[in-house]
Write a protein that holds these residues in place. Structure first.
Motif, PDB file in Angstrom:
ATOM      1  N   PHE A  30     -12.466   1.581   6.460  1.00 28.72           N
ATOM      2  CA  PHE A  30     -11.931   0.605   5.514  1.00 28.72           C
ATOM      3  C   PHE A  30     -10.866   1.195   4.580  1.00 28.72           C
ATOM      4  CE2 PHE A  30     -12.640  -1.417   1.250  1.00 28.72           C
ATOM      5  CZ  PHE A  30     -12.122  -2.667   1.542  1.00 28.72           C
ATOM      6  N   TYR A  31     -11.133   2.331   3.995  1.00 33.20           N
ATOM      7  CA  TYR A  31     -10.238   2.816   2.938  1.00 33.20           C
ATOM      8  C   TYR A  31      -8.841   3.218   3.382  1.00 33.20           C
ATOM      9  CZ  TYR A  31     -13.135   1.648  -0.862  1.00 33.20           C
ATOM     10  OH  TYR A  31     -13.821   0.908  -1.775  1.00 33.20           O
ATOM     11  N   PRO A  32      -8.648   3.773   4.571  1.00 32.75           N
ATOM     12  CA  PRO A  32      -7.261   3.983   5.003  1.00 32.75           C
ATOM     13  C   PRO A  32      -6.475   2.666   5.097  1.00 32.75           C
ATOM     14  CG  PRO A  32      -8.727   5.344   6.296  1.00 32.75           C
ATOM     15  CD  PRO A  32      -9.601   4.422   5.479  1.00 32.75           C
ATOM     16  N   LEU A  33      -7.157   1.604   5.506  1.00 30.88           N
ATOM     17  CA  LEU A  33      -6.504   0.286   5.577  1.00 30.88           C
ATOM     18  C   LEU A  33      -6.136  -0.204   4.177  1.00 30.88           C
ATOM     19  CD1 LEU A  33      -8.917  -1.354   8.192  1.00 30.88           C
ATOM     20  CD2 LEU A  33      -6.600  -0.500   8.620  1.00 30.88           C
ATOM     21  N   VAL A  34      -7.053  -0.014   3.243  1.00 31.15           N
ATOM     22  CA  VAL A  34      -6.823  -0.422   1.854  1.00 31.15           C
ATOM     23  C   VAL A  34      -5.661   0.373   1.257  1.00 31.15           C
ATOM     24  CG1 VAL A  34      -7.822  -0.313  -0.473  1.00 31.15           C
ATOM     25  CG2 VAL A  34      -9.153  -1.258   1.415  1.00 31.15           C
ATOM     26  N   GLN A  35      -5.677   1.675   1.458  1.00 26.67           N
ATOM     27  CA  GLN A  35      -4.630   2.522   0.887  1.00 26.67           C
ATOM     28  C   GLN A  35      -3.250   2.174   1.442  1.00 26.67           C
ATOM     29  OE1 GLN A  35      -6.693   6.359   1.685  1.00 26.67           O
ATOM     30  NE2 GLN A  35      -6.103   6.810  -0.423  1.00 26.67           N
ATOM     31  N   ALA A  36      -3.201   1.751   2.701  1.00 30.06           N
ATOM     32  CA  ALA A  36      -1.921   1.408   3.324  1.00 30.06           C
ATOM     33  C   ALA A  36      -1.461  -0.005   2.995  1.00 30.06           C
ATOM     34  CB  ALA A  36      -2.032   1.569   4.843  1.00 30.06           C
ATOM     35  N   HIS A  37      -2.337  -0.825   2.428  1.00 21.63           N
ATOM     36  CA  HIS A  37      -2.013  -2.227   2.167  1.00 21.63           C
ATOM     37  C   HIS A  37      -1.146  -2.338   0.914  1.00 21.63           C
ATOM     38  CE1 HIS A  37      -2.401  -6.507   1.500  1.00 21.63           C
ATOM     39  NE2 HIS A  37      -2.888  -6.600   2.728  1.00 21.63           N
ATOM     40  N   GLN A  38      -0.049  -3.094   1.012  1.00 21.79           N
ATOM     41  CA  GLN A  38       0.901  -3.181  -0.109  1.00 21.79           C
ATOM     42  C   GLN A  38       0.309  -3.809  -1.366  1.00 21.79           C
ATOM     43  OE1 GLN A  38       4.285  -5.420   1.209  1.00 21.79           O
ATOM     44  NE2 GLN A  38       3.164  -7.360   1.335  1.00 21.79           N
ATOM     45  N   LEU A  39      -0.629  -4.740  -1.235  1.00 19.94           N
ATOM     46  CA  LEU A  39      -1.242  -5.356  -2.416  1.00 19.94           C
ATOM     47  C   LEU A  39      -2.403  -4.546  -2.976  1.00 19.94           C
ATOM     48  CD1 LEU A  39      -1.469  -9.152  -1.455  1.00 19.94           C
ATOM     49  CD2 LEU A  39       0.093  -8.077  -3.076  1.00 19.94           C
ATOM     50  N   LEU A  40      -3.094  -3.814  -2.104  1.00 18.10           N
ATOM     51  CA  LEU A  40      -4.306  -3.118  -2.524  1.00 18.10           C
ATOM     52  C   LEU A  40      -4.082  -1.645  -2.851  1.00 18.10           C
ATOM     53  CD1 LEU A  40      -6.791  -4.614   0.087  1.00 18.10           C
ATOM     54  CD2 LEU A  40      -6.375  -5.373  -2.262  1.00 18.10           C
ATOM     55  N   GLY A  41      -3.263  -0.997  -2.080  1.00 16.96           N
ATOM     56  CA  GLY A  41      -3.046   0.434  -2.243  1.00 16.96           C
ATOM     57  C   GLY A  41      -2.756   0.866  -3.671  1.00 16.96           C
ATOM     58  N   PRO A  42      -1.864   0.146  -4.389  1.00 14.61           N
ATOM     59  CA  PRO A  42      -1.531   0.559  -5.759  1.00 14.61           C
ATOM     60  C   PRO A  42      -2.708   0.503  -6.742  1.00 14.61           C
ATOM     61  CG  PRO A  42       0.151  -0.928  -4.899  1.00 14.61           C
ATOM     62  CD  PRO A  42      -0.987  -0.933  -3.912  1.00 14.61           C
ATOM     63  N   LEU A  43      -3.768  -0.202  -6.406  1.00 12.41           N
ATOM     64  CA  LEU A  43      -4.923  -0.309  -7.301  1.00 12.41           C
ATOM     65  C   LEU A  43      -5.824   0.922  -7.249  1.00 12.41           C
ATOM     66  CD1 LEU A  43      -6.084  -3.990  -6.629  1.00 12.41           C
ATOM     67  CD2 LEU A  43      -4.697  -3.141  -8.524  1.00 12.41           C
ATOM     68  N   PHE A  44      -5.648   1.750  -6.236  1.00 12.37           N
ATOM     69  CA  PHE A  44      -6.576   2.846  -5.993  1.00 12.37           C
ATOM     70  C   PHE A  44      -5.949   4.196  -6.308  1.00 12.37           C
ATOM     71  CE2 PHE A  44      -8.269  -0.694  -3.710  1.00 12.37           C
ATOM     72  CZ  PHE A  44      -9.643  -0.557  -3.860  1.00 12.37           C
ATOM     73  N   PRO A  45      -6.797   5.133  -6.759  1.00 10.53           N
ATOM     74  CA  PRO A  45      -6.288   6.473  -7.058  1.00 10.53           C
ATOM     75  C   PRO A  45      -5.911   7.216  -5.781  1.00 10.53           C
ATOM     76  CG  PRO A  45      -8.674   6.459  -7.210  1.00 10.53           C
ATOM     77  CD  PRO A  45      -8.231   5.034  -6.973  1.00 10.53           C
ATOM     78  N   GLU A  46      -5.070   8.221  -5.934  1.00  7.76           N
ATOM     79  CA  GLU A  46      -4.671   9.021  -4.782  1.00  7.76           C
ATOM     80  C   GLU A  46      -5.890   9.710  -4.167  1.00  7.76           C
ATOM     81  OE1 GLU A  46      -1.589  12.598  -3.836  1.00  7.76           O
ATOM     82  OE2 GLU A  46      -1.048  11.140  -5.387  1.00  7.76           O
ATOM     83  N   ASN A  47      -6.759  10.252  -5.015  1.00 11.24           N
ATOM     84  CA  ASN A  47      -8.001  10.860  -4.524  1.00 11.24           C
ATOM     85  C   ASN A  47      -9.028   9.743  -4.330  1.00 11.24           C
ATOM     86  OD1 ASN A  47     -10.272  12.281  -3.884  1.00 11.24           O
ATOM     87  ND2 ASN A  47     -10.466  13.312  -5.852  1.00 11.24           N
ATOM     88  N   ILE A  48      -9.128   9.275  -3.115  1.00  9.03           N
ATOM     89  CA  ILE A  48      -9.960   8.117  -2.802  1.00  9.03           C
ATOM     90  C   ILE A  48     -11.424   8.485  -2.569  1.00  9.03           C
ATOM     91  CG2 ILE A  48      -9.612   8.121  -0.289  1.00  9.03           C
ATOM     92  CD1 ILE A  48      -9.237   4.997  -2.466  1.00  9.03           C
ATOM     93  N   GLU A  49     -11.728   9.780  -2.445  1.00 11.23           N
ATOM     94  CA  GLU A  49     -13.093  10.199  -2.116  1.00 11.23           C
ATOM     95  C   GLU A  49     -14.164   9.640  -3.069  1.00 11.23           C
ATOM     96  OE1 GLU A  49     -14.167  11.721   0.661  1.00 11.23           O
ATOM     97  OE2 GLU A  49     -12.104  11.652   1.386  1.00 11.23           O
ATOM     98  N   PRO A  50     -13.991   9.725  -4.402  1.00 12.53           N
ATOM     99  CA  PRO A  50     -15.028   9.168  -5.288  1.00 12.53           C
ATOM    100  C   PRO A  50     -15.212   7.657  -5.108  1.00 12.53           C
ATOM    101  CG  PRO A  50     -13.555  10.607  -6.525  1.00 12.53           C
ATOM    102  CD  PRO A  50     -12.952  10.410  -5.157  1.00 12.53           C
ATOM    103  N   VAL A  51     -14.132   6.954  -4.843  1.00 10.31           N
ATOM    104  CA  VAL A  51     -14.196   5.505  -4.617  1.00 10.31           C
ATOM    105  C   VAL A  51     -14.977   5.229  -3.333  1.00 10.31           C
ATOM    106  CG1 VAL A  51     -12.816   3.418  -4.176  1.00 10.31           C
ATOM    107  CG2 VAL A  51     -12.034   5.118  -5.840  1.00 10.31           C
TER     108      VAL A  51
END
Length: 132
Positions: A30-51
């Motif tokens: 899921f998270y690689p898809l979220v990080q690559a998504h133009q609407l969702l990616g900006p909401l998440f920190p670069e270090n996605i591991e804790p999320v």
């Protein structure tokens, strides 16, 4: 109703999908898809591991497994936790779309995938806090 049907109905989504191993796979897909998504990616920190770890704990609990999130962080209070972020209906749709893609990518049975997505729709739209 047969005993087999009864036991099938009593099983949690967590058990039906294969438990913690599958929840981990969902989060990892899921998270690689979220990080690559133009609407969702900006909401998440670069270090996605804790999320990702929090999502694993939450989904385990949300799908009927052990209450891992509550044990570590207390009551989920997910709407309050998401309030600092602009969650639009479009972002809720995008989040569900990424989840659907992740579930498909890891090979979740289509009927089970629909059950999971139906269960996640309520929270996804409950987090909406702006129309912008």
């Amino acid at each position: 109703m047969s005993d087999q049907q009864n036991s099938q109905q009593e099983r949690t989504l967590f058990e039906m999908i294969g438990g913690e191993t599958t929840v981990r796979r969902i989060v990892e897909a899921f998270y690689p898809l979220v990080q690559a998504h133009q609407l969702l990616g900006p909401l998440f920190p670069e270090n996605i591991e804790p999320v990702m770890e929090k999502q694993y704990l939450f989904l385990t609990q949300f799908f009927g497994g052990p209450p891992l999130f509550s044990q570590q962080y207390g009551h989920p209070m997910m709407r309050a936790r998401h309030m600092p972020f602009e969650i639009t209906p479009q972002r809720a749709d995008a989040w569900l779309g990424c989840m659907e893609q992740a579930l498909t990518d890891i090979g979740i049975d289509p009927q089970l995938r629909e059950l999971l997505l139906q269960r996640l729709q309520g929270p996804a739209y409950h987090f909406v806090n702006t129309d912008n």
